[in-house]
Design a protein around this motif. Structure first.
Motif, PDB file in Angstrom:
ATOM      1  N   THR A  93       7.605  68.450  55.424  1.00  0.00           N
ATOM      2  CA  THR A  93       7.802  69.883  55.272  1.00  0.00           C
ATOM      3  C   THR A  93       7.486  70.589  56.592  1.00  0.00           C
ATOM      4  O   THR A  93       8.215  71.474  57.012  1.00  0.00           O
ATOM      5  CB  THR A  93       6.918  70.428  54.140  1.00  0.00           C
ATOM      6  OG1 THR A  93       7.223  69.717  52.948  1.00  0.00           O
ATOM      7  CG2 THR A  93       7.143  71.903  53.934  1.00  0.00           C
ATOM      8  N   THR A  94       6.430  70.158  57.241  1.00  0.00           N
ATOM      9  CA  THR A  94       6.073  70.753  58.527  1.00  0.00           C
ATOM     10  C   THR A  94       7.166  70.495  59.555  1.00  0.00           C
ATOM     11  O   THR A  94       7.557  71.397  60.288  1.00  0.00           O
ATOM     12  CB  THR A  94       4.724  70.186  59.023  1.00  0.00           C
ATOM     13  OG1 THR A  94       3.739  70.445  58.037  1.00  0.00           O
ATOM     14  CG2 THR A  94       4.319  70.819  60.333  1.00  0.00           C
ATOM     15  N   THR A  95       7.671  69.276  59.609  1.00  0.00           N
ATOM     16  CA  THR A  95       8.742  68.950  60.541  1.00  0.00           C
ATOM     17  C   THR A  95       9.991  69.757  60.216  1.00  0.00           C
ATOM     18  O   THR A  95      10.650  70.273  61.117  1.00  0.00           O
ATOM     19  CB  THR A  95       9.062  67.436  60.507  1.00  0.00           C
ATOM     20  OG1 THR A  95       7.861  66.717  60.765  1.00  0.00           O
ATOM     21  CG2 THR A  95      10.092  67.073  61.538  1.00  0.00           C
ATOM     22  N   ASP A  96      10.297  69.879  58.926  1.00  0.00           N
ATOM     23  CA  ASP A  96      11.445  70.695  58.520  1.00  0.00           C
ATOM     24  C   ASP A  96      11.271  72.135  58.990  1.00  0.00           C
ATOM     25  O   ASP A  96      12.204  72.754  59.488  1.00  0.00           O
ATOM     26  CB  ASP A  96      11.628  70.673  57.002  1.00  0.00           C
ATOM     27  CG  ASP A  96      12.074  69.327  56.472  1.00  0.00           C
ATOM     28  OD1 ASP A  96      12.468  68.467  57.289  1.00  0.00           O
ATOM     29  OD2 ASP A  96      12.027  69.131  55.240  1.00  0.00           O
ATOM     30  N   ASN A  97      10.057  72.663  58.816  1.00  0.00           N
ATOM     31  CA  ASN A  97       9.786  74.041  59.243  1.00  0.00           C
ATOM     32  C   ASN A  97       9.909  74.183  60.752  1.00  0.00           C
ATOM     33  O   ASN A  97      10.421  75.193  61.244  1.00  0.00           O
ATOM     34  CB  ASN A  97       8.395  74.482  58.787  1.00  0.00           C
ATOM     35  CG  ASN A  97       8.322  74.710  57.295  1.00  0.00           C
ATOM     36  OD1 ASN A  97       9.349  74.872  56.631  1.00  0.00           O
ATOM     37  ND2 ASN A  97       7.123  74.690  56.757  1.00  0.00           N
ATOM     38  N   ILE A  98       9.441  73.183  61.486  1.00  0.00           N
ATOM     39  CA  ILE A  98       9.540  73.239  62.946  1.00  0.00           C
ATOM     40  C   ILE A  98      11.002  73.219  63.374  1.00  0.00           C
ATOM     41  O   ILE A  98      11.412  73.990  64.243  1.00  0.00           O
ATOM     42  CB  ILE A  98       8.748  72.079  63.593  1.00  0.00           C
ATOM     43  CG1 ILE A  98       7.256  72.304  63.403  1.00  0.00           C
ATOM     44  CG2 ILE A  98       9.094  71.942  65.069  1.00  0.00           C
ATOM     45  CD1 ILE A  98       6.391  71.134  63.825  1.00  0.00           C
ATOM     46  N   VAL A  99      11.801  72.356  62.750  1.00  0.00           N
ATOM     47  CA  VAL A  99      13.226  72.284  63.084  1.00  0.00           C
ATOM     48  C   VAL A  99      13.910  73.603  62.762  1.00  0.00           C
ATOM     49  O   VAL A  99      14.679  74.129  63.569  1.00  0.00           O
ATOM     50  CB  VAL A  99      13.903  71.101  62.354  1.00  0.00           C
ATOM     51  CG1 VAL A  99      15.410  71.185  62.448  1.00  0.00           C
ATOM     52  CG2 VAL A  99      13.408  69.778  62.928  1.00  0.00           C
ATOM     53  N   THR A 100      13.610  74.164  61.613  1.00  0.00           N
ATOM     54  CA  THR A 100      14.210  75.447  61.220  1.00  0.00           C
ATOM     55  C   THR A 100      13.779  76.558  62.184  1.00  0.00           C
ATOM     56  O   THR A 100      14.607  77.365  62.613  1.00  0.00           O
ATOM     57  CB  THR A 100      13.800  75.807  59.781  1.00  0.00           C
ATOM     58  OG1 THR A 100      14.214  74.751  58.916  1.00  0.00           O
ATOM     59  CG2 THR A 100      14.448  77.101  59.336  1.00  0.00           C
ATOM     60  N   THR A 101      12.505  76.574  62.545  1.00  0.00           N
ATOM     61  CA  THR A 101      11.998  77.570  63.486  1.00  0.00           C
ATOM     62  C   THR A 101      12.656  77.406  64.854  1.00  0.00           C
ATOM     63  O   THR A 101      13.038  78.396  65.498  1.00  0.00           O
ATOM     64  CB  THR A 101      10.464  77.472  63.612  1.00  0.00           C
ATOM     65  OG1 THR A 101       9.892  77.648  62.316  1.00  0.00           O
ATOM     66  CG2 THR A 101       9.921  78.510  64.568  1.00  0.00           C
ATOM     67  N   CYS A 102      12.791  76.163  65.299  1.00  0.00           N
ATOM     68  CA  CYS A 102      13.439  75.911  66.593  1.00  0.00           C
ATOM     69  C   CYS A 102      14.893  76.368  66.583  1.00  0.00           C
ATOM     70  O   CYS A 102      15.379  76.943  67.560  1.00  0.00           O
ATOM     71  CB  CYS A 102      13.357  74.427  66.957  1.00  0.00           C
ATOM     72  SG  CYS A 102      11.723  73.901  67.490  1.00  0.00           S
ATOM     73  N   ALA A 108      -1.731  64.767  41.424  1.00  0.00           N
ATOM     74  CA  ALA A 108      -0.888  65.943  41.661  1.00  0.00           C
ATOM     75  C   ALA A 108      -1.253  66.612  42.980  1.00  0.00           C
ATOM     76  O   ALA A 108      -0.383  67.095  43.696  1.00  0.00           O
ATOM     77  CB  ALA A 108      -1.028  66.932  40.509  1.00  0.00           C
ATOM     78  N   ALA A 109      -2.531  66.621  43.303  1.00  0.00           N
ATOM     79  CA  ALA A 109      -2.956  67.245  44.555  1.00  0.00           C
ATOM     80  C   ALA A 109      -2.592  66.378  45.755  1.00  0.00           C
ATOM     81  O   ALA A 109      -2.306  66.888  46.826  1.00  0.00           O
ATOM     82  CB  ALA A 109      -4.454  67.502  44.529  1.00  0.00           C
ATOM     83  N   ALA A 110      -2.595  65.051  45.579  1.00  0.00           N
ATOM     84  CA  ALA A 110      -2.307  64.145  46.687  1.00  0.00           C
ATOM     85  C   ALA A 110      -0.817  64.107  47.023  1.00  0.00           C
ATOM     86  O   ALA A 110      -0.452  63.928  48.178  1.00  0.00           O
ATOM     87  CB  ALA A 110      -2.802  62.739  46.369  1.00  0.00           C
ATOM     88  N   ALA A 111       0.047  64.272  46.046  1.00  0.00           N
ATOM     89  CA  ALA A 111       1.490  64.172  46.285  1.00  0.00           C
ATOM     90  C   ALA A 111       2.001  65.235  47.251  1.00  0.00           C
ATOM     91  O   ALA A 111       2.686  64.905  48.206  1.00  0.00           O
ATOM     92  CB  ALA A 111       2.250  64.224  44.963  1.00  0.00           C
ATOM     93  N   PRO A 112       1.671  66.517  47.074  1.00  0.00           N
ATOM     94  CA  PRO A 112       2.145  67.494  48.047  1.00  0.00           C
ATOM     95  C   PRO A 112       1.583  67.267  49.447  1.00  0.00           C
ATOM     96  O   PRO A 112       2.249  67.513  50.426  1.00  0.00           O
ATOM     97  CB  PRO A 112       1.680  68.835  47.475  1.00  0.00           C
ATOM     98  CG  PRO A 112       1.515  68.605  46.030  1.00  0.00           C
ATOM     99  CD  PRO A 112       1.079  67.172  45.912  1.00  0.00           C
ATOM    100  N   ALA A 113       0.348  66.788  49.534  1.00  0.00           N
ATOM    101  CA  ALA A 113      -0.235  66.536  50.850  1.00  0.00           C
ATOM    102  C   ALA A 113       0.530  65.440  51.574  1.00  0.00           C
ATOM    103  O   ALA A 113       0.711  65.486  52.783  1.00  0.00           O
ATOM    104  CB  ALA A 113      -1.699  66.152  50.712  1.00  0.00           C
ATOM    105  N   ALA A 114       1.018  64.458  50.832  1.00  0.00           N
ATOM    106  CA  ALA A 114       1.799  63.389  51.448  1.00  0.00           C
ATOM    107  C   ALA A 114       3.143  63.916  51.937  1.00  0.00           C
ATOM    108  O   ALA A 114       3.674  63.449  52.923  1.00  0.00           O
ATOM    109  CB  ALA A 114       2.003  62.246  50.463  1.00  0.00           C
ATOM    110  N   ALA A 115       3.681  64.916  51.249  1.00  0.00           N
ATOM    111  CA  ALA A 115       4.978  65.469  51.644  1.00  0.00           C
ATOM    112  C   ALA A 115       4.847  66.517  52.743  1.00  0.00           C
ATOM    113  O   ALA A 115       5.825  66.919  53.333  1.00  0.00           O
ATOM    114  CB  ALA A 115       5.672  66.083  50.431  1.00  0.00           C
ATOM    115  N   ALA A 116       3.628  66.953  53.036  1.00  0.00           N
ATOM    116  CA  ALA A 116       3.418  68.022  54.014  1.00  0.00           C
ATOM    117  C   ALA A 116       3.960  67.707  55.405  1.00  0.00           C
ATOM    118  O   ALA A 116       4.552  68.583  56.018  1.00  0.00           O
ATOM    119  CB  ALA A 116       1.949  68.384  54.085  1.00  0.00           C
ATOM    120  N   PRO A 117       3.788  66.476  55.938  1.00  0.00           N
ATOM    121  CA  PRO A 117       4.333  66.244  57.273  1.00  0.00           C
ATOM    122  C   PRO A 117       5.845  66.470  57.358  1.00  0.00           C
ATOM    123  O   PRO A 117       6.326  67.046  58.317  1.00  0.00           O
ATOM    124  CB  PRO A 117       3.970  64.783  57.562  1.00  0.00           C
ATOM    125  CG  PRO A 117       2.766  64.526  56.713  1.00  0.00           C
ATOM    126  CD  PRO A 117       2.983  65.355  55.476  1.00  0.00           C
TER     127      PRO A 117
END
Length: 176
Positions: free
Chosen positions: A31-40, A20-29
């Protein structure tokens, strides 16, 4: 007891809470890219708002020199380019607008300027303030273009299906 974890592709370590802890970490990149696109995209919209504010300022300050220019050149960025080129010049036929305005608009601007009553040149401090506002507007437009290029370059990874259907430029605008 039979260990079915191998049949499902899970390792014994993943059977405990580590999975359970490893799954969100794998999805983080992503999510980070999504956040960067939204911020941009939000930053791009904020830049547009500042450009509109600068356009309003330029129209207000430059209208005493060439009142009709704002109606002849409605685009804020093109207006800033034209104002920066024209400055206090009275003979617009000697100015090259080819990279800024379409030929028909160049002709209308030149004819309108020639037909106007001679207006007083702007004071140097006012003209300097106007030129500075033009420079800021043009820099912001260039920065916005760089941000949009960055977002478009990453859209295929963020939303590959949407990018394939509508293209990266439209996809980046839809995601914002």
């Amino acid at each position: 007891e039979v260990n079915n974890s191998a049949a499902w592709g899970a390792t014994p370590m993943q059977e405990d809470g580590a999975a359970a802890a490893a799954a969100p970490a794998a999805a983080a990149p992503n999510t980070t890219t999504d956040n960067i696109v939204t911020t941009c995209n939000a930053l791009s919209q904020e830049i547009d708002s500042v450009i509109v504010d600068l356009h309003t300022y330029l129209k207000h300050k430059y209208s005493s020199r060439f009142p009709e220019l704002a109606s002849l050149v409605p685009s804020p960025v093109d207006y800033a380019k034209v104002v920066k080129l024209v400055g206090n010049s009275t003979n617009l036929t000697s100015i090259n607008f080819d990279n800024i305005l379409p030929p028909a608009t160049v002709m209308v601007v030149s004819v309108t300027a020639a037909g106007e009553n001679a207006t007083q040149p702007l004071p140097e401090d006012t003209l300097a303030s106007i030129r500075e506002a033009c420079d800021v507007c043009l820099r912001l437009d260039a920065d916005k273009a760089a941000i949009l290029a960055f977002v478009q370059a990453h859209m295929a990874g963020v939303a590959p299906n949407l990018s394939a259907i509508v293209g990266t430029e439209v996809a980046s605008k839809l995601m914002g």
